[in-house]
Design a protein around this motif. Structure first.
Motif, PDB file in Angstrom:
ATOM      1  N   GLY A  77       0.792  -1.224   0.000  1.00  0.00           N
ATOM      2  CA  GLY A  77       0.000   0.000   0.000  1.00  0.00           C
ATOM      3  C   GLY A  77       0.825   1.275   0.000  1.00  0.00           C
ATOM      4  N   ASP A  78       2.131   1.142   0.163  1.00  0.00           N
ATOM      5  CA  ASP A  78       2.997   2.328   0.113  1.00  0.00           C
ATOM      6  C   ASP A  78       3.298   2.745  -1.322  1.00  0.00           C
ATOM      7  N   SER A  79       2.955   1.896  -2.278  1.00  0.00           N
ATOM      8  CA  SER A  79       3.175   2.235  -3.684  1.00  0.00           C
ATOM      9  C   SER A  79       2.395   3.490  -4.040  1.00  0.00           C
ATOM     10  N   ALA A  80       3.091   4.480  -4.540  1.00  0.00           N
ATOM     11  CA  ALA A  80       2.485   5.780  -4.831  1.00  0.00           C
ATOM     12  C   ALA A  80       3.569   6.672  -5.424  1.00  0.00           C
ATOM     13  N   VAL A  81       3.170   7.889  -5.755  1.00  0.00           N
ATOM     14  CA  VAL A  81       4.158   8.907  -6.122  1.00  0.00           C
ATOM     15  C   VAL A  81       4.297   9.854  -4.939  1.00  0.00           C
ATOM     16  N   TYR A  82       5.504  10.069  -4.513  1.00  0.00           N
ATOM     17  CA  TYR A  82       5.776  10.941  -3.369  1.00  0.00           C
ATOM     18  C   TYR A  82       6.377  12.251  -3.882  1.00  0.00           C
ATOM     19  N   PHE A  83       5.756  13.350  -3.467  1.00  0.00           N
ATOM     20  CA  PHE A  83       6.211  14.669  -3.884  1.00  0.00           C
ATOM     21  C   PHE A  83       6.761  15.433  -2.696  1.00  0.00           C
ATOM     22  N   CYS A  84       7.892  16.056  -2.936  1.00  0.00           N
ATOM     23  CA  CYS A  84       8.444  17.020  -2.010  1.00  0.00           C
ATOM     24  C   CYS A  84       8.053  18.413  -2.516  1.00  0.00           C
ATOM     25  N   ALA A  85       7.845  19.339  -1.606  1.00  0.00           N
ATOM     26  CA  ALA A  85       7.512  20.710  -1.992  1.00  0.00           C
ATOM     27  C   ALA A  85       8.139  21.672  -0.987  1.00  0.00           C
ATOM     28  N   SER A  86       8.244  22.924  -1.376  1.00  0.00           N
ATOM     29  CA  SER A  86       8.733  23.934  -0.435  1.00  0.00           C
ATOM     30  C   SER A  86       7.990  25.239  -0.661  1.00  0.00           C
ATOM     31  N   SER A  87       7.971  26.078   0.371  1.00  0.00           N
ATOM     32  CA  SER A  87       7.397  27.410   0.263  1.00  0.00           C
ATOM     33  C   SER A  87       8.136  28.327   1.230  1.00  0.00           C
ATOM     34  N   GLN A  88       8.094  29.632   0.927  1.00  0.00           N
ATOM     35  CA  GLN A  88       8.787  30.574   1.799  1.00  0.00           C
ATOM     36  C   GLN A  88       8.044  30.702   3.136  1.00  0.00           C
ATOM     37  N   GLU A  89       6.726  30.778   3.016  1.00  0.00           N
ATOM     38  CA  GLU A  89       5.903  30.969   4.211  1.00  0.00           C
ATOM     39  C   GLU A  89       4.765  29.971   4.136  1.00  0.00           C
ATOM     40  N   ARG A  90       4.291  29.508   5.290  1.00  0.00           N
ATOM     41  CA  ARG A  90       3.414  28.341   5.301  1.00  0.00           C
ATOM     42  C   ARG A  90       2.015  28.610   4.784  1.00  0.00           C
ATOM     43  N   VAL A  91       1.545  29.832   4.907  1.00  0.00           N
ATOM     44  CA  VAL A  91       0.116  30.054   4.695  1.00  0.00           C
ATOM     45  C   VAL A  91      -0.183  30.683   3.340  1.00  0.00           C
ATOM     46  N   ARG A  92       0.480  31.819   3.057  1.00  0.00           N
ATOM     47  CA  ARG A  92       0.101  32.581   1.868  1.00  0.00           C
ATOM     48  C   ARG A  92       0.854  32.170   0.613  1.00  0.00           C
ATOM     49  N   ASP A  93       1.985  31.540   0.807  1.00  0.00           N
ATOM     50  CA  ASP A  93       2.886  31.405  -0.330  1.00  0.00           C
ATOM     51  C   ASP A  93       2.647  30.147  -1.145  1.00  0.00           C
ATOM     52  N   THR A  94       3.005  30.270  -2.397  1.00  0.00           N
ATOM     53  CA  THR A  94       2.941  29.163  -3.339  1.00  0.00           C
ATOM     54  C   THR A  94       3.867  28.042  -2.898  1.00  0.00           C
ATOM     55  N   GLN A  95       3.412  26.832  -3.091  1.00  0.00           N
ATOM     56  CA  GLN A  95       4.288  25.685  -2.874  1.00  0.00           C
ATOM     57  C   GLN A  95       4.914  25.292  -4.210  1.00  0.00           C
ATOM     58  N   TYR A  96       6.203  25.027  -4.182  1.00  0.00           N
ATOM     59  CA  TYR A  96       6.937  24.595  -5.356  1.00  0.00           C
ATOM     60  C   TYR A  96       7.217  23.107  -5.210  1.00  0.00           C
ATOM     61  N   PHE A  97       6.751  22.358  -6.188  1.00  0.00           N
ATOM     62  CA  PHE A  97       6.826  20.906  -6.099  1.00  0.00           C
ATOM     63  C   PHE A  97       8.018  20.343  -6.863  1.00  0.00           C
ATOM     64  N   GLY A  98       8.562  19.261  -6.328  1.00  0.00           N
ATOM     65  CA  GLY A  98       9.557  18.496  -7.048  1.00  0.00           C
ATOM     66  C   GLY A  98       8.895  17.635  -8.108  1.00  0.00           C
ATOM     67  N   PRO A  99       9.682  16.906  -8.883  1.00  0.00           N
ATOM     68  CA  PRO A  99       9.142  16.099  -9.986  1.00  0.00           C
ATOM     69  C   PRO A  99       8.500  14.795  -9.533  1.00  0.00           C
ATOM     70  N   GLY A 100       8.678  14.452  -8.275  1.00  0.00           N
ATOM     71  CA  GLY A 100       8.051  13.238  -7.763  1.00  0.00           C
ATOM     72  C   GLY A 100       8.971  12.031  -7.797  1.00  0.00           C
ATOM     73  N   THR A 101       8.715  11.102  -6.886  1.00  0.00           N
ATOM     74  CA  THR A 101       9.395   9.804  -6.855  1.00  0.00           C
ATOM     75  C   THR A 101       8.325   8.730  -6.914  1.00  0.00           C
ATOM     76  N   ARG A 102       8.373   7.922  -7.953  1.00  0.00           N
ATOM     77  CA  ARG A 102       7.383   6.847  -8.098  1.00  0.00           C
ATOM     78  C   ARG A 102       7.912   5.614  -7.401  1.00  0.00           C
ATOM     79  N   LEU A 103       7.263   5.265  -6.297  1.00  0.00           N
ATOM     80  CA  LEU A 103       7.658   4.103  -5.496  1.00  0.00           C
ATOM     81  C   LEU A 103       6.748   2.924  -5.827  1.00  0.00           C
ATOM     82  N   THR A 104       7.334   1.824  -6.199  1.00  0.00           N
ATOM     83  CA  THR A 104       6.586   0.602  -6.465  1.00  0.00           C
ATOM     84  C   THR A 104       7.089  -0.479  -5.527  1.00  0.00           C
ATOM     85  N   VAL A 105       6.171  -1.022  -4.737  1.00  0.00           N
ATOM     86  CA  VAL A 105       6.531  -2.086  -3.793  1.00  0.00           C
ATOM     87  C   VAL A 105       5.956  -3.393  -4.325  1.00  0.00           C
ATOM     88  N   LEU A 106       6.832  -4.366  -4.524  1.00  0.00           N
ATOM     89  CA  LEU A 106       6.419  -5.652  -5.106  1.00  0.00           C
ATOM     90  C   LEU A 106       6.229  -6.723  -4.033  1.00  0.00           C
TER      91      LEU A 106
END
Lengths: 112, 113
Positions: B84-113
């Motif tokens: 069930g951990d299989s998914a795409v995991y995204f990291c993101a960052s923002s300058q400030e938590r509330v008002r600011d845009t979040q900038y996302f990474g390209p993602g990591t596709r995790l597949t657990v067999l």
């Protein structure tokens, strides 16, 4: 608790037609509202956001959205769809607690 | 000049293994996030760090442990991987938590067999 509802998980329009993607939110405090777009196999990127001030917000690629407090809505529109607009669209709400809640997303298909 | 980068982009592993995903941002932001996107594209926040301090910890199994060695990095370690951990995991960052845009990474596709 805050929540976001995107009506219509799939929207299909013809090229050149109006795009309307619906977003309603629930928040006990004034919300900060965002629309993000996700192209295939990519991360999300900002289309536009509302924090304070003018309720009609213009974003990139010809998109705009209007914050309507009385309707708790932040619908996304574009007058004329382009093939390159085909993507997944997410509405998100932030509160002063710093937590982001995303809607379930709407897949936009553009037919030639 | 990538703003938010993640490694690896793809991760295929067996159930029960332990794996890590790394994230780095060069935007000078104070806040970083981890999100999980499932096969239906639903996006859910897992963790948020502000200046290396954990500020949001959603109901995530304690097999998931974030670590922020400095403001520019937020890594995600996952123990005893499950299907069930299989998914795409995204990291993101923002300058400030509330008002600011979040900038996302390209993602990591995790597949657990």
């Amino acid at each position: 608790a805050q929540s976001v509802t995107q009506l219509g998980s799939h929207v299909s329009v013809s090229e050149g037609a109006l795009v309307l993607l619906r977003c309603n939110y629930s928040s006990s405090v004034p919300p900060y509202l965002f629309w993000y777009v996700q192209y295939p196999n990519q991360g999300l990127q900002l289309l536009l956001k509302y924090t304070t001030g003018a309720t009609l917000v213009k974003g990139i690629n010809g998109f705009e959205a209007e914050f309507k407090k009385s309707e708790t809505s932040f619908h996304l529109t574009k007058p004329s769809a382009h093939m390159s607009d085909a993507a997944e669209y997410f509405c998100a709400v932030n509160t002063n607690a710093g937590k982001s809640t995303f809607g379930d997303g709407t897949t936009l298909t553009v037919k030639p | 000049d990538t703003a938010v980068s993640q490694t690896p982009k793809y991760l295929v592993t067996q159930m029960g293994n332990d794996k890590s995903i790394k994230c780095e941002q060069n935007l000078g932001h104070d806040t970083m996030y981890w999100y999980k996107q499932d096969s239906k594209k639903f996006l859910k926040i897992m963790f948020s760090y502000n200046n290396k301090e954990l500020i949001i910890n959603e109901t995530v199994p304690n097999r998931f442990s974030p670590k922020s060695p400095d403001k520019a990095h937020l890594n995600l370690h996952i123990n005893s991987l499950e299907l069930g951990d299989s998914a795409v995991y995204f990291c993101a960052s923002s300058q400030e938590r509330v008002r600011d845009t979040q900038y996302f990474g390209p993602g990591t596709r995790l597949t657990v067999l």
